[in-house]
Design a protein around this motif. Sequence first.
Motif, PDB file in Angstrom:
ATOM      1  N   GLU A  56      -1.855   5.839  -8.276  1.00  0.00           N
ATOM      2  CA  GLU A  56      -2.232   6.661  -7.120  1.00  0.00           C
ATOM      3  C   GLU A  56      -3.503   6.139  -6.452  1.00  0.00           C
ATOM      4  O   GLU A  56      -3.643   6.171  -5.231  1.00  0.00           O
ATOM      5  N   GLU A  57      -4.446   5.648  -7.249  1.00  0.00           N
ATOM      6  CA  GLU A  57      -5.683   5.101  -6.688  1.00  0.00           C
ATOM      7  C   GLU A  57      -5.419   3.832  -5.884  1.00  0.00           C
ATOM      8  O   GLU A  57      -6.000   3.615  -4.820  1.00  0.00           O
ATOM      9  N   VAL A  58      -4.549   2.974  -6.408  1.00  0.00           N
ATOM     10  CA  VAL A  58      -4.193   1.744  -5.692  1.00  0.00           C
ATOM     11  C   VAL A  58      -3.518   2.081  -4.371  1.00  0.00           C
ATOM     12  O   VAL A  58      -3.837   1.509  -3.314  1.00  0.00           O
ATOM     13  N   LYS A  59      -2.588   3.033  -4.410  1.00  0.00           N
ATOM     14  CA  LYS A  59      -1.868   3.412  -3.187  1.00  0.00           C
ATOM     15  C   LYS A  59      -2.817   4.031  -2.165  1.00  0.00           C
ATOM     16  O   LYS A  59      -2.757   3.720  -0.969  1.00  0.00           O
ATOM     17  N   ALA A  60      -3.728   4.890  -2.635  1.00  0.00           N
ATOM     18  CA  ALA A  60      -4.684   5.519  -1.716  1.00  0.00           C
ATOM     19  C   ALA A  60      -5.597   4.483  -1.073  1.00  0.00           C
ATOM     20  O   ALA A  60      -5.918   4.561   0.117  1.00  0.00           O
ATOM     21  N   ALA A  61      -6.025   3.503  -1.864  1.00  0.00           N
ATOM     22  CA  ALA A  61      -6.885   2.444  -1.321  1.00  0.00           C
ATOM     23  C   ALA A  61      -6.150   1.631  -0.265  1.00  0.00           C
ATOM     24  O   ALA A  61      -6.712   1.286   0.783  1.00  0.00           O
ATOM     25  N   LEU A  62      -4.886   1.343  -0.521  1.00  0.00           N
ATOM     26  CA  LEU A  62      -4.085   0.592   0.451  1.00  0.00           C
ATOM     27  C   LEU A  62      -3.925   1.356   1.754  1.00  0.00           C
ATOM     28  O   LEU A  62      -4.037   0.797   2.847  1.00  0.00           O
ATOM     29  N   MET A  63      -3.665   2.650   1.655  1.00  0.00           N
ATOM     30  CA  MET A  63      -3.426   3.457   2.847  1.00  0.00           C
ATOM     31  C   MET A  63      -4.679   3.587   3.714  1.00  0.00           C
ATOM     32  O   MET A  63      -4.589   3.893   4.896  1.00  0.00           O
ATOM     33  N   ASN A  64      -5.849   3.381   3.114  1.00  0.00           N
ATOM     34  CA  ASN A  64      -7.105   3.507   3.873  1.00  0.00           C
ATOM     35  C   ASN A  64      -7.572   2.194   4.492  1.00  0.00           C
ATOM     36  O   ASN A  64      -8.621   2.149   5.136  1.00  0.00           O
ATOM     37  N   MET A  65      -6.803   1.125   4.294  1.00  0.00           N
ATOM     38  CA  MET A  65      -7.210  -0.170   4.843  1.00  0.00           C
ATOM     39  C   MET A  65      -6.776  -0.303   6.293  1.00  0.00           C
ATOM     40  O   MET A  65      -5.804   0.319   6.729  1.00  0.00           O
ATOM     41  N   SER A  66      -7.492  -1.109   7.067  1.00  0.00           N
ATOM     42  CA  SER A  66      -7.209  -1.303   8.493  1.00  0.00           C
ATOM     43  C   SER A  66      -6.014  -2.211   8.696  1.00  0.00           C
ATOM     44  O   SER A  66      -5.691  -3.044   7.849  1.00  0.00           O
ATOM     45  N   ASN A  67      -5.370  -2.056   9.836  1.00  0.00           N
ATOM     46  CA  ASN A  67      -4.221  -2.889  10.169  1.00  0.00           C
ATOM     47  C   ASN A  67      -4.629  -4.323  10.477  1.00  0.00           C
ATOM     48  O   ASN A  67      -5.728  -4.584  10.969  1.00  0.00           O
ATOM     49  N   ASN A  68      -3.735  -5.239  10.181  1.00  0.00           N
ATOM     50  CA  ASN A  68      -3.866  -6.643  10.585  1.00  0.00           C
ATOM     51  C   ASN A  68      -5.168  -7.274  10.103  1.00  0.00           C
ATOM     52  O   ASN A  68      -5.806  -8.051  10.808  1.00  0.00           O
ATOM     53  N   LYS A  69      -5.583  -6.920   8.881  1.00  0.00           N
ATOM     54  CA  LYS A  69      -6.768  -7.509   8.284  1.00  0.00           C
ATOM     55  C   LYS A  69      -6.373  -8.225   7.004  1.00  0.00           C
ATOM     56  O   LYS A  69      -5.714  -7.649   6.135  1.00  0.00           O
ATOM     57  N   SER A  70      -6.759  -9.511   6.917  1.00  0.00           N
ATOM     58  CA  SER A  70      -6.472 -10.264   5.702  1.00  0.00           C
ATOM     59  C   SER A  70      -7.601 -10.063   4.715  1.00  0.00           C
ATOM     60  O   SER A  70      -8.748 -10.336   5.023  1.00  0.00           O
ATOM     61  N   PRO A  71      -7.304  -9.546   3.509  1.00  0.00           N
ATOM     62  CA  PRO A  71      -8.375  -9.208   2.580  1.00  0.00           C
ATOM     63  C   PRO A  71      -8.982 -10.378   1.829  1.00  0.00           C
ATOM     64  O   PRO A  71     -10.005 -10.240   1.184  1.00  0.00           O
ATOM     65  N   GLY A  72      -8.388 -11.540   1.875  1.00  0.00           N
ATOM     66  CA  GLY A  72      -8.927 -12.672   1.133  1.00  0.00           C
ATOM     67  C   GLY A  72      -8.327 -13.974   1.585  1.00  0.00           C
ATOM     68  O   GLY A  72      -7.570 -14.034   2.561  1.00  0.00           O
ATOM     69  N   ASP A  91      -6.052 -15.635   0.331  1.00  0.00           N
ATOM     70  CA  ASP A  91      -4.605 -15.764   0.141  1.00  0.00           C
ATOM     71  C   ASP A  91      -3.846 -15.465   1.426  1.00  0.00           C
ATOM     72  O   ASP A  91      -2.673 -15.806   1.568  1.00  0.00           O
ATOM     73  N   GLY A  92      -4.492 -14.802   2.389  1.00  0.00           N
ATOM     74  CA  GLY A  92      -3.874 -14.556   3.688  1.00  0.00           C
ATOM     75  C   GLY A  92      -2.863 -13.430   3.712  1.00  0.00           C
ATOM     76  O   GLY A  92      -2.175 -13.236   4.716  1.00  0.00           O
ATOM     77  N   ILE A  93      -2.752 -12.657   2.634  1.00  0.00           N
ATOM     78  CA  ILE A  93      -1.751 -11.588   2.576  1.00  0.00           C
ATOM     79  C   ILE A  93      -2.427 -10.263   2.911  1.00  0.00           C
ATOM     80  O   ILE A  93      -3.245  -9.768   2.130  1.00  0.00           O
ATOM     81  N   PRO A  94      -2.121  -9.653   4.046  1.00  0.00           N
ATOM     82  CA  PRO A  94      -2.747  -8.395   4.432  1.00  0.00           C
ATOM     83  C   PRO A  94      -2.062  -7.208   3.764  1.00  0.00           C
ATOM     84  O   PRO A  94      -1.013  -7.342   3.147  1.00  0.00           O
ATOM     85  N   TYR A  95      -2.657  -6.047   3.969  1.00  0.00           N
ATOM     86  CA  TYR A  95      -2.154  -4.872   3.254  1.00  0.00           C
ATOM     87  C   TYR A  95      -0.778  -4.444   3.750  1.00  0.00           C
ATOM     88  O   TYR A  95      -0.034  -3.754   3.039  1.00  0.00           O
ATOM     89  N   GLU A  96      -0.398  -4.839   4.985  1.00  0.00           N
ATOM     90  CA  GLU A  96       0.897  -4.413   5.515  1.00  0.00           C
ATOM     91  C   GLU A  96       2.054  -4.828   4.601  1.00  0.00           C
ATOM     92  O   GLU A  96       3.020  -4.082   4.451  1.00  0.00           O
ATOM     93  N   LEU A  97       1.959  -6.022   4.015  1.00  0.00           N
ATOM     94  CA  LEU A  97       3.029  -6.464   3.127  1.00  0.00           C
ATOM     95  C   LEU A  97       3.084  -5.604   1.868  1.00  0.00           C
ATOM     96  O   LEU A  97       4.158  -5.215   1.418  1.00  0.00           O
ATOM     97  N   TYR A  98       1.916  -5.269   1.306  1.00  0.00           N
ATOM     98  CA  TYR A  98       1.892  -4.440   0.104  1.00  0.00           C
ATOM     99  C   TYR A  98       2.400  -3.032   0.390  1.00  0.00           C
ATOM    100  O   TYR A  98       3.080  -2.419  -0.435  1.00  0.00           O
ATOM    101  N   ARG A  99       2.051  -2.523   1.553  1.00  0.00           N
ATOM    102  CA  ARG A  99       2.525  -1.181   1.906  1.00  0.00           C
ATOM    103  C   ARG A  99       4.032  -1.176   2.126  1.00  0.00           C
ATOM    104  O   ARG A  99       4.723  -0.245   1.713  1.00  0.00           O
ATOM    105  N   LYS A 100       4.541  -2.248   2.772  1.00  0.00           N
ATOM    106  CA  LYS A 100       5.976  -2.325   3.038  1.00  0.00           C
ATOM    107  C   LYS A 100       6.772  -2.346   1.736  1.00  0.00           C
ATOM    108  O   LYS A 100       7.832  -1.698   1.640  1.00  0.00           O
ATOM    109  N   PHE A 101       6.287  -3.083   0.752  1.00  0.00           N
ATOM    110  CA  PHE A 101       7.053  -3.252  -0.489  1.00  0.00           C
ATOM    111  C   PHE A 101       6.360  -2.594  -1.685  1.00  0.00           C
ATOM    112  O   PHE A 101       6.514  -3.027  -2.820  1.00  0.00           O
ATOM    113  N   PHE A 102       5.606  -1.531  -1.401  1.00  0.00           N
ATOM    114  CA  PHE A 102       4.844  -0.906  -2.486  1.00  0.00           C
ATOM    115  C   PHE A 102       5.745  -0.315  -3.568  1.00  0.00           C
ATOM    116  O   PHE A 102       5.376  -0.268  -4.750  1.00  0.00           O
TER     117      PHE A 102
END
Length: 477
Positions: free
Chosen positions: A418-434, A436-447
């Motif tokens: 639940e903490e991981v999911k909540a952290a993902l949902m609070n991240m901004s759109n179209n931002k690459s976190p590191g 690796d170039g994978i933004p949160y949109e991919l994780y949210r899509k296939f969470f």
Amino acid sequence: MKCSKIIQWSKLFSVDILLLQETFLSSLSDYKHFKDNWGGQVLFSPSVSNLSGGVCIAFSNRFPFVVSDVKRDVNGRCISVLCSVNNFSFKICNVHAPNVPNERKVFLNDLYFYVRGSDPLIIGGDFNCVLDASDRVTLSNSTSSFIGRREIKELISTFNLKDASSALHAFPGHTRFCRNSGQSSRIDRIYIANAFTAIKAHTVDIPFSDHIPVYVTMKLPCNVSRKRSYWKYNVSLSLDEQFCKDFLFHYDKWSSLKPAFRSIVEWWENIKVRIKELSIKHGVRIAQEKRKMLLERQALLSNSSPDDIDNLLRSEVEGALIRSRVKYLEDGEKPSSFFFKQESRKASQKIIHSVRNNSGDIVTDDNDIACVFHNFYSNLFSREDNVDHNMQNEFIKFLSVTVDPSDKMNLDGPISLEEVKAALMNMSNNKSPGLDGIPYELYRKFFDIMGNDLTDVYNGIFLRALFLSHNALLLFL
């Protein structure tokens, strides 16, 4: 007949790249005859009317030119080619601007679509426009030949171009390129990026044309090896049905590979590489499909309705919007050359031509520039243990407020799904976190299929105090 004479002239002067306007080639047999006579690669932008006559770029077979992309306008007035020779990539564009002033302004503004990008640019041809009074000899008081010079100067500024001829002072006095009825004007020019060095420039008077050809000898940069920028996942892939199906299929297989790795973290590092490869594969597929559709629509453009043309331009400007980093486009606003200009400026800013080192000297060599940055960030992020532990303990001794034991247990405990999911949902759109170039949109899509694995990965990092060299995913918990 005229084209045959131009080919003979070009071979006489050992021309390696020929920019030809007003080709007036009207049939496939004409094109084949031209290519056979030239002997090397020839790329055309044929005319749909007698107003422009068509343009072409011809490469000699003396150099191993490799063409990777070609853009043509539908009126036969522009062709741009992305090519490389001896591992050096550059873009070359041939133009034939309209005689009608207002049409010329529109044409020059639209050039950004054909020349955009970060590759060094060569652009030449008949601009049908003079930049100042010294570029023409005439008894007329008309100023129509000046219309378009602001657009040309803006193009020069955006791409950091220089007039290859003027840079060498090759044309003093009243030497001009185009002659007609006792009047002359300098309307044929070649502009080159700073990456090129013009060695020689001159004109060659030929009797079978009212234009005097411009001949420029240039030196290509040596040992140019620029690395690609960091890859970033294209978030639009998450909307592609074929990619989503393929991702679900592969991720199920990837999950079965966990026993082959020493830890969940090591497995995840491998999975990120696989995600990148799969994303690139589908990105290439989608780009090819769009390019094919675009070419098909361009071929039918002359018979298209205004709405079809508007939709075509809007689909092209979407990519420019992203690359130009412009975050606003009002609903219903038509795409314009502004976004293509912004994209080109952003692309040119990615290349660092020179920096100042610690000694205050300016360095321009690629290896020296890399060393300056390496030394700067090595010093910036080097770890120095300058903590006064006695002072630290003295300070802590007087703290009266402490964390409640239950809160401490909660903070030190394992990270929950639940903490991981909540952290993902609070991240901004179209931002690459590191990196690796994978933004949160991919994780949210296939969470649904990745959530448990992500939780295990972060617990593995948290419990073992591991710091990955490539940030897997930066979560704010």
